[in-house]
Design a protein around this motif. Structure first.
Motif, short mmCIF file in Angstrom:
data_model
loop_
_atom_site.label_atom_id
_atom_site.label_comp_id
_atom_site.label_asym_id
_atom_site.label_seq_id
_atom_site.Cartn_x
_atom_site.Cartn_y
_atom_site.Cartn_z
N PRO A 144 41.61 36.82 51.86
CA PRO A 144 41.39 37.92 50.91
C PRO A 144 41.07 37.38 49.52
O PRO A 144 41.46 36.27 49.15
N ASP A 145 40.36 38.17 48.72
CA ASP A 145 39.92 37.75 47.39
C ASP A 145 41.07 37.31 46.48
O ASP A 145 40.94 36.33 45.75
N LEU A 146 42.19 38.03 46.50
CA LEU A 146 43.31 37.65 45.64
C LEU A 146 43.87 36.28 46.04
O LEU A 146 44.24 35.48 45.18
N VAL A 147 43.90 36.00 47.31
CA VAL A 147 44.38 34.71 47.80
C VAL A 147 43.40 33.61 47.38
O VAL A 147 43.79 32.54 46.92
N LYS A 148 42.10 33.90 47.54
CA LYS A 148 41.07 32.92 47.14
C LYS A 148 41.19 32.57 45.66
O LYS A 148 41.08 31.41 45.28
N ALA A 149 41.39 33.59 44.84
CA ALA A 149 41.50 33.36 43.40
C ALA A 149 42.71 32.47 43.07
O ALA A 149 42.62 31.55 42.25
N GLU A 150 43.83 32.73 43.72
CA GLU A 150 45.03 31.92 43.50
C GLU A 150 44.84 30.49 44.01
O GLU A 150 45.23 29.52 43.34
N LEU A 151 44.21 30.34 45.17
CA LEU A 151 43.94 29.00 45.69
C LEU A 151 43.01 28.22 44.76
O LEU A 151 43.21 27.03 44.53
#
Length: 105
Positions: A37-44
């Motif tokens: 998901p986009d939020l996970v990608k941003a945090e990674l």
């Protein structure tokens, strides 16, 4: 007649931007990022940048030794200047293992 380099010669401006410059290129990529998901990608991505910078600093490579990281969406490209602090053996023997250790901890 050959001219010997003087300390003042080292303080001169870098060559014009149109001239080629040597850089070591390090590429780092987040595995299977498209399935997240986009939020996970941003945090990674944020974490990747922090850990990569930390790995460089642990080997004595500071921001003045590399160009600004190039964002690749799910990774980054780092262009490292050819200076003693960032010699290829330092990158391979110190930065890569440090990044590996930071990623697994």
């Amino acid at each position: 007649m050959t001219r010997t380099l003087q300390p003042a010669d080292l303080d001169q401006s870098p060559p014009a931007p149109s001239l080629p410059r040597h850089r070591v290129i390090l590429a780092v990529d987040i595995e299977q990022s498209t399935s997240r998901p986009d939020l996970v990608k941003a945090e990674l991505r944020r974490t990747l940048y922090e850990l990569f910078d930390q790995a460089l600093r642990s080997a004595g490579i500071r921001r003045r030794h590399h160009d600004r990281f190039t964002d690749r969406g799910d990774g980054l490209l780092a262009l490292i200047h050819p200076v003693d602090q960032a010699a290829k053996p330092v990158l391979l023997n110190q930065v890569v293992p440090a990044l590996t250790q930071l990623l697994v901890s």
